[in-house]
Design an enzyme around this catalytic site. Structure first.
Site, PDB file in Angstrom:
ATOM      1  N   ASP A  10       0.875  -1.177   0.000  1.00  0.00           N
ATOM      2  CA  ASP A  10       0.000   0.000   0.000  1.00  0.00           C
ATOM      3  C   ASP A  10       0.909   1.222   0.000  1.00  0.00           C
ATOM      4  O   ASP A  10       2.106   1.126   0.313  1.00  0.00           O
ATOM      5  CB  ASP A  10      -0.902  -0.005   1.244  1.00  0.00           C
ATOM      6  N   SER A  11       0.322   2.377  -0.290  1.00  0.00           N
ATOM      7  CA  SER A  11       1.081   3.621  -0.218  1.00  0.00           C
ATOM      8  C   SER A  11       1.518   3.891   1.227  1.00  0.00           C
ATOM      9  O   SER A  11       2.485   4.592   1.462  1.00  0.00           O
ATOM     10  CB  SER A  11       0.201   4.766  -0.699  1.00  0.00           C
ATOM     11  N   CYS A  73      -4.210  -1.030  -2.290  1.00  0.00           N
ATOM     12  CA  CYS A  73      -4.325   0.430  -2.360  1.00  0.00           C
ATOM     13  C   CYS A  73      -5.218   0.735  -3.553  1.00  0.00           C
ATOM     14  O   CYS A  73      -4.948   0.267  -4.671  1.00  0.00           O
ATOM     15  CB  CYS A  73      -2.930   1.027  -2.571  1.00  0.00           C
ATOM     16  N   GLU A 152      -5.735   8.388   9.734  1.00  0.00           N
ATOM     17  CA  GLU A 152      -4.392   8.160  10.290  1.00  0.00           C
ATOM     18  C   GLU A 152      -4.222   8.811  11.652  1.00  0.00           C
ATOM     19  O   GLU A 152      -3.515   8.308  12.517  1.00  0.00           O
ATOM     20  CB  GLU A 152      -3.320   8.683   9.329  1.00  0.00           C
ATOM     21  N   CYS A 184     -11.231   3.266  -0.693  1.00  0.00           N
ATOM     22  CA  CYS A 184      -9.909   3.651  -0.197  1.00  0.00           C
ATOM     23  C   CYS A 184      -9.638   2.779   1.024  1.00  0.00           C
ATOM     24  O   CYS A 184     -10.538   2.588   1.855  1.00  0.00           O
ATOM     25  CB  CYS A 184      -9.900   5.129   0.196  1.00  0.00           C
ATOM     26  N   HIS A 186      -8.163   3.261   3.665  1.00  0.00           N
ATOM     27  CA  HIS A 186      -8.259   3.916   4.980  1.00  0.00           C
ATOM     28  C   HIS A 186      -9.702   4.039   5.483  1.00  0.00           C
ATOM     29  O   HIS A 186      -9.930   4.211   6.662  1.00  0.00           O
ATOM     30  CB  HIS A 186      -7.697   5.345   4.919  1.00  0.00           C
TER      31      HIS A 186
END
Ligand code: DGL
Length: 265
Positions: A10-11, A73, A152, A184, A186
């Site tokens: 993932d990024s 991702c 995050e 996404c 996240h």
């Protein structure tokens, strides 16, 4: 080959939501995770840059000896998956978008579908095209770039977060969407507040579980499923910020992170 690890990248750390589901579904498999924390976010970068980063990430995972690559991702899947599949023909490469589209095809979808993600994901139009081709429904894409830092930072239950959710999702509510794809890695962390905003009336789908399910099928079909009788482990690699890893990563996955490494470029 069967006893090699599953490579996931993932990024940054959002892809750990996918690792979580892979561990639940395939507990005896070893996993090597690479989070490109030096270059996150990918979501605001050009397709060309995301493709170049993704290629480097796959080369790193291959150098660790993996049997399959999971692009965990959405920004990388939407801009680089076809390129990666063509470049690395020696092992299966799978992304996080078609598992969701396949899931959507299983049951009738009663109204318009919303898709949220980074700018790169929404601008690529991959979700919108694949879903509308498969289901013949209206698909509305909305980029939500502030959701990544909110996830995050762990700010998912603040009143200002609800204001941001409203700002981004108001148009989708007005359109009476039936289903919202959290496009996404996240965003599963924001599921509760998004569900609250839609008063529980919209079906929320994220790719983590469906990607793990698709991975299981790919491993079986390619005779790559491990025969191990004991639990596998996860090795974590990041390209920067080893110190901050644990506090952010623990929002996405529960682990003791014993095998954590910094990759030097
Ligand atoms: N992991 C990315 C995605 O799923 C979000 C973070 C980023 O922008 O790099 O699109």
């Amino acid at each position: 080959m069967r006893e090699k690890a599953i490579g996931v990248f993932d990024s940054g750390l959002g892809g750990l939501t996918v690792v979580n589901e892979i561990r639940n579904l395939l507990p005896n498999e070893n996993i090597i995770y690479f989070g490109d924390t030096a270059r996150v976010p990918y979501g605001n970068k050009s397709p060309k840059t995301i493709r170049a980063y993704s290629e480097e990430n796959v080369r790193f995972l291959l150098s660790q000896g993996v049997k399959v690559i999971v692009v965990a991702c959405n920004s990388a899947t939407s801009t680089a998956l076809d390129f990666l599949k063509n470049t690395f023909k020696e092992i299966p490469v799978l992304g996080v978008i078609s598992p969701i589209v396949d899931e959507l095809k299983r049951e009738p979808v009663p109204g318009p579908v919303g898709v949220i993600g980074t700018r790169a994901t929404i601008n690529s139009n991959v979700y919108q095209t694949e879903i509308s081709n498969a289901l013949n429904v209206e698909v509305l894409g909305v980029p939500c770039p502030l959701f990544v830092p909110i996830a995050e930072e762990g700010l998912f239950d603040r009143s200002f977060t609800l204001s941001i959710v409203e700002e981004y999702l108001f148009a989708l509510k007005e359109k009476n969407i039936s289903t919202l794809v959290l496009g996404c890695t996240h965003y599963p962390i924001l599921k509760r507040i998004i569900d609250f905003y839609f008063e529980g009336k919209v079906k929320l789908l994220d790719s983590a579980y469906y990607t793990a399910r698709e991975l299981k099928k790919v491993l079986i079909d390619n005779e790559l499923r491990s025969f191990a009788k004991t639990n596998g482990s996860v090795s974590y690699f990041v390209s920067d910020n080893l110190e901050g890893f644990e506090s952010v990563a623990s929002r996405f996955i529960s682990d003791s992170f014993e095998n954590l490494n910094l990759v030097k470029n």
